[in-house]
Enzyme design. Structure first.
Site, PDB file in Angstrom:
ATOM      1  N   THR A  35       0.817  -1.173  -0.034  1.00 33.19           N
ATOM      2  CA  THR A  35      -0.074   0.115  -0.167  1.00 33.19           C
ATOM      3  C   THR A  35       0.885   1.355   0.039  1.00 33.19           C
ATOM      4  OG1 THR A  35      -0.243  -0.441   2.364  1.00 33.19           O
ATOM      5  CG2 THR A  35      -1.914  -0.761   1.092  1.00 33.19           C
TER       6      THR A  35
ATOM      7  N   GLY B 247       0.255  -6.782   5.966  1.00 38.30           N
ATOM      8  CA  GLY B 247      -1.005  -7.492   6.294  1.00 38.30           C
ATOM      9  C   GLY B 247      -1.118  -8.187   7.825  1.00 38.30           C
TER      10      GLY B 247
ATOM     11  N   CYS C 241      -3.282   3.693   6.808  1.00 39.43           N
ATOM     12  CA  CYS C 241      -3.936   2.799   7.907  1.00 39.43           C
ATOM     13  C   CYS C 241      -4.475   3.814   8.964  1.00 39.43           C
ATOM     14  CB  CYS C 241      -3.290   1.728   8.569  1.00 39.43           C
ATOM     15  SG  CYS C 241      -1.476   2.294   9.115  1.00 39.43           S
TER      16      CYS C 241
ATOM     17  N   GLU D  72     -11.874  -2.323   8.516  1.00 39.12           N
ATOM     18  CA  GLU D  72     -10.969  -1.459   7.798  1.00 39.12           C
ATOM     19  C   GLU D  72     -11.113  -1.571   6.555  1.00 39.12           C
ATOM     20  OE1 GLU D  72      -6.093  -0.385   8.119  1.00 39.12           O
ATOM     21  OE2 GLU D  72      -6.759  -2.797   8.227  1.00 39.12           O
TER      22      GLU D  72
ATOM     23  N   LEU E  94       2.971   2.996  12.727  1.00 40.99           N
ATOM     24  CA  LEU E  94       2.545   3.731  13.870  1.00 40.99           C
ATOM     25  C   LEU E  94       1.977   2.469  14.792  1.00 40.99           C
ATOM     26  CD1 LEU E  94      -0.071   5.684  11.868  1.00 40.99           C
ATOM     27  CD2 LEU E  94       2.260   6.253  12.360  1.00 40.99           C
TER      28      LEU E  94
HETATM   29  C1  LIG Z   1       0.990   3.476   8.084  1.00 38.65           C
HETATM   30  C2  LIG Z   1       0.335   2.858   7.089  1.00 38.65           C
HETATM   31  O1  LIG Z   1      -0.306   3.151   6.450  1.00 38.65           O
HETATM   32  S1  LIG Z   1       0.877   1.210   7.129  1.00 38.65           S
HETATM   33  C3  LIG Z   1      -0.301   0.562   5.996  1.00 38.65           C
HETATM   34  C4  LIG Z   1      -0.137  -1.074   5.837  1.00 38.65           C
HETATM   35  N1  LIG Z   1      -1.074  -1.815   5.961  1.00 38.65           N
HETATM   36  C5  LIG Z   1      -1.514  -2.621   5.082  1.00 38.65           C
HETATM   37  O2  LIG Z   1      -0.640  -2.742   4.116  1.00 38.65           O
HETATM   38  C6  LIG Z   1      -2.653  -3.051   5.098  1.00 38.65           C
HETATM   39  C7  LIG Z   1      -2.978  -4.622   5.272  1.00 38.65           C
HETATM   40  N2  LIG Z   1      -2.685  -5.204   3.832  1.00 38.65           N
HETATM   41  C8  LIG Z   1      -3.449  -6.248   3.459  1.00 38.65           C
HETATM   42  O3  LIG Z   1      -4.719  -6.278   3.956  1.00 38.65           O
HETATM   43  C9  LIG Z   1      -2.869  -6.468   2.222  1.00 38.65           C
HETATM   44  O4  LIG Z   1      -1.764  -6.698   1.869  1.00 38.65           O
HETATM   45  C10 LIG Z   1      -3.594  -6.135   0.919  1.00 38.65           C
HETATM   46  C11 LIG Z   1      -5.118  -6.037   0.915  1.00 38.65           C
HETATM   47  C12 LIG Z   1      -3.351  -4.414   0.803  1.00 38.65           C
HETATM   48  C13 LIG Z   1      -3.250  -6.641  -0.504  1.00 38.65           C
HETATM   49  O5  LIG Z   1      -3.540  -8.010  -0.266  1.00 38.65           O
HETATM   50  P1  LIG Z   1      -2.799  -8.958  -1.209  1.00 38.65           P
HETATM   51  O6  LIG Z   1      -2.227  -8.264  -2.462  1.00 38.65           O
HETATM   52  O7  LIG Z   1      -3.358 -10.359  -1.212  1.00 38.65           O
HETATM   53  O8  LIG Z   1      -1.591  -9.299  -0.267  1.00 38.65           O
HETATM   54  P2  LIG Z   1      -1.366  -9.887   0.801  1.00 38.65           P
HETATM   55  O9  LIG Z   1      -0.734  -9.308   1.886  1.00 38.65           O
HETATM   56  O10 LIG Z   1      -2.598 -10.897   1.271  1.00 38.65           O
HETATM   57  O11 LIG Z   1      -0.272 -10.961   0.576  1.00 38.65           O
HETATM   58  C14 LIG Z   1      -0.187 -11.793  -0.599  1.00 38.65           C
HETATM   59  C15 LIG Z   1       0.713 -12.776  -0.519  1.00 38.65           C
HETATM   60  O12 LIG Z   1       2.095 -12.264  -0.469  1.00 38.65           O
HETATM   61  C16 LIG Z   1       2.694 -12.792   0.683  1.00 38.65           C
HETATM   62  N3  LIG Z   1       3.565 -11.769   1.144  1.00 38.65           N
HETATM   63  C17 LIG Z   1       3.250 -10.622   1.867  1.00 38.65           C
HETATM   64  N4  LIG Z   1       4.087  -9.955   2.019  1.00 38.65           N
HETATM   65  C18 LIG Z   1       5.171 -10.483   1.850  1.00 38.65           C
HETATM   66  C19 LIG Z   1       6.613 -10.706   2.028  1.00 38.65           C
HETATM   67  N5  LIG Z   1       7.042  -9.484   2.810  1.00 38.65           N
HETATM   68  N6  LIG Z   1       7.563 -11.635   1.983  1.00 38.65           N
HETATM   69  C20 LIG Z   1       6.990 -12.546   1.375  1.00 38.65           C
HETATM   70  N7  LIG Z   1       5.752 -12.900   1.110  1.00 38.65           N
HETATM   71  C21 LIG Z   1       4.823 -11.792   1.376  1.00 38.65           C
HETATM   72  C22 LIG Z   1       1.489 -12.935   1.535  1.00 38.65           C
HETATM   73  O13 LIG Z   1       1.926 -14.062   2.589  1.00 38.65           O
HETATM   74  C23 LIG Z   1       0.582 -13.657   0.656  1.00 38.65           C
HETATM   75  O14 LIG Z   1       0.992 -15.266   0.262  1.00 38.65           O
HETATM   76  P3  LIG Z   1      -0.148 -16.048   0.030  1.00 38.65           P
HETATM   77  O15 LIG Z   1      -0.872 -15.509  -1.282  1.00 38.65           O
HETATM   78  O16 LIG Z   1       0.608 -17.149  -0.397  1.00 38.65           O
HETATM   79  O17 LIG Z   1      -1.051 -16.243   1.218  1.00 38.65           O
END
Ligand SMILES: CC(=O)SCCNC(=O)CCNC(=O)[C@H](O)C(C)(C)COP(=O)(O)OP(=O)(O)OC[C@H]1O[C@@H](n2cnc3c(N)ncnc32)[C@H](O)[C@@H]1OP(=O)(O)O
Length: 488
Positions: A119, A200, A251, A341, A420
């Site tokens: 993100t 995530g 977030c 969220e 955060l």
């Molecule tokens: C201050 C701020 O604003 S911080 C904001 C941070 N917050 C976020 O990012 C919100 C939370 N994120 C999420 O909910 C999700 O990442 C989303 C919805 C944004 C995106 O979803 P997706 O693209 O499906 O990514 P998701 O995080 O679920 O990961 C997809 C795959 O990559 C993998 N992956 C994610 N990060 C990594 C990493 N660092 N290394 C290796 N693999 C990873 C996941 O384990 C997942 O694997 P799987 O498909 O085998 O289960």
């Protein structure tokens, strides 16, 4: 077979990166504050100079957000974060309290692992590299696979600039083959001292379970309460600007609006005036199906997308120029998508009888998801702000400011940060906006101020103690036994 091969390559790469990062950190640990500061400045300058290119790359690769806003995020992560840390003392003696004879010495934690979300990919790399290096640490990044290219480009740009400014090679590095197994290896490796996990829920949980100390960020889900004394047009403007910033990917952004019944009509009219569209019950149900995935996590198809994109996805016919979609809601729960969220321009709207009920509703929403993170109140009533501050399970209660930019410290005076802390209630070890001071240990050099016998409370005993020869153990034991018997 191919997956296995990829996993092995990823694990091997991680081990090499950690080895180099460890050697680099040993050199960083010998550097002066001036040398470290020169490196940190070079990282900030490089991030700032490349803010537009990196913003466009991140937007193009992930499909999340708006590149125009990502430029602001990169500028924030480089310039504003840099300005807030540049004069911080982080090397050698931090404090020397002559009166109490305690000296504090900074000790870098060593090699850090940095998990980077899709993100805010480029801005989070710049920010984490700045605060890690400022604290004298090296950092190995684990990129979200869907933002790999833009993360690697950011790491290349800032690490080259850092090396030119005297940084040892390998101090800022990133996995080029990010797999779950490789990231697992990074987080569990004996030579990694601290994980800075943003992403995530599953990745953050994995970081906490790795056995390595971790600072993680749980989900946000901040409500914005518009209290009746608020300047309604201004409160609505701040919420709209915040929720549309980078299409809602930060977030700390508002996830719901809570109003009192007495101001409901005025608030709705103002939202409509400023480009919000209130969904009918049918439309809300239609869109609701796209907010979460089957496994209960946020659906990447809506994350950071424009209203037009989301409307098309859910087959909704909405007026042109709509900025935010709003659904009236009365329930809270894991199966109530609008109460969760939503990192997208979608808001839930709750109406309550009076501020006390609104206060309870905000607590219910946060306890459902996002406890320990952030919430916003718009109010001119200091008493109510105070009451909110005492009761809410959040680490940041923002007042009369946009959640997104207030939470990260862009429009408020809290530490500028893109990670955060969510406090104990949010499963985090800290409630701070993470700065270099969270990434170093402090060695306290403390001189003795009194002898053991001076610790006795009774004046008589003190007199007796004063006459004892400290080398005479038998005399000392007799005195302690006498004191215990006297107190029985
Ligand atoms: C201050 C701020 O604003 S911080 C904001 C941070 N917050 C976020 O990012 C919100 C939370 N994120 C999420 O909910 C999700 O990442 C989303 C919805 C944004 C995106 O979803 P997706 O693209 O499906 O990514 P998701 O995080 O679920 O990961 C997809 C795959 O990559 C993998 N992956 C994610 N990060 C990594 C990493 N660092 N290394 C290796 N693999 C990873 C996941 O384990 C997942 O694997 P799987 O498909 O085998 O289960």
């Amino acid at each position: 077979m191919e997956t296995l091969d990829k996993d092995l390559r990823s694990i091997q790469e991680v081990r090499n990166l950690i080895k180099k990062a460890k050697e680099a950190q040993a050199q960083l640990a010998t550097m002066s504050q001036e040398q470290i500061d020169a490196i940190v400045k070079a990282i900030a300058d490089a991030g700032y100079q490349n803010r537009e290119k990196l913003a466009k790359m991140a937007n193009e690769e992930t499909g999340f957000g708006r590149w125009q806003d990502k430029i602001i995020k990169n500028a924030f992560a480089s310039k504003q974060v840099y300005d807030s840390i540049k004069d911080m003392k982080t090397v050698g003696v931090l404090k020397d309290d002559k009166a109490h004879k305690v000296m504090e010495v900074a000790v870098p934690v060593g090699v850090m692992a940095g998990l980077i979300p899709s993100t805010n990919p480029t801005s989070t790399v710049i920010y984490k590299a700045l605060i890690a290096l400022k604290a004298g640490n090296s950092i190995v990044f684990s990129p979200h696979p869907n933002a790999l290219k833009c993360i690697l480009e950011t790491v290349k740009i800032i690490s080259e600039a850092a090396v030119k400014a005297g940084c040892p090679e390998g101090a800022i590095a990133a996995m080029t083959v990010p797999t779950i197994q490789g990231t697992d290896q990074l987080m569990k490796h004996d030579d990694v001292s601290l994980i800075l996990a943003t992403g995530g829920t599953a990745m953050v949980k994995a970081a906490y379970s790795s056995g390595t100390p971790a600072i993680g960020v749980g989900p946000g889900n901040g409500p914005a309460f518009i209290e009746k004394s608020a300047n309604i047009p201004l409160a609505v403007k701040r919420i709209m600007d915040s929720k549309t910033f980078d299409n809602g990917t930060i977030c700390a952004s508002e996830q719901s609006v809570v109003v009192e019944a007495c101001s409901k009509d005025a608030v709705i009219a103002e939202f409509k005036k400023q480009g919000a569209y209130f969904l009918s019950a049918e439309e809300a149900a239609q869109l609701g199906k796209f907010i979460m995935r089957a496994n209960g996590t946020m659906n990447p198809q809506i994350v950071g997308r424009s209203v037009e994109h989301i409307a098309k996805l859910a087959n909704l016919d909405i007026p042109a120029g709509t900025r935010v979609l709003i659904a009236e809601e009365t329930r809270v729960g894991r199966n109530v998508p609008y109460s969760r969220e939503k990192l997208a321009p979608i808001l839930a709207f709750y109406t309550e009888d009076g501020w006390e009920a609104a206060c309870e509703r905000c607590i219910e929403i946060l306890n459902g998801e996002g406890a320990g993170h952030t919430m916003v109140i718009h109010s001119e009533n200091e008493e109510i702000v105070r009451e909110f501050a005492l009761k809410k399970p959040v680490s940041r209660l923002l007042v009369n400011t946009p959640g997104t930019l207030g939470g990260i410290g862009a429009t408020t005076a809290i530490a500028p940060a893109l990670t955060l802390g969510c406090g104990a209630v949010g499963g985090s070890s800290t409630s701070d906006n993470i700065s270099p001071l969270n990434l170093l240990n402090i060695r306290r050099v403390a001189y003795g101020l009194r002898e053991i016998e001076d610790l006795a409370e009774k004046p008589a005993a003190q007199t007796e103690a004063a006459s004892i020869d400290l080398g005479d153990k038998e005399q000392l034991i007799n005195m302690i036994v006498k004191r215990i018997l006297a107190e029985m």
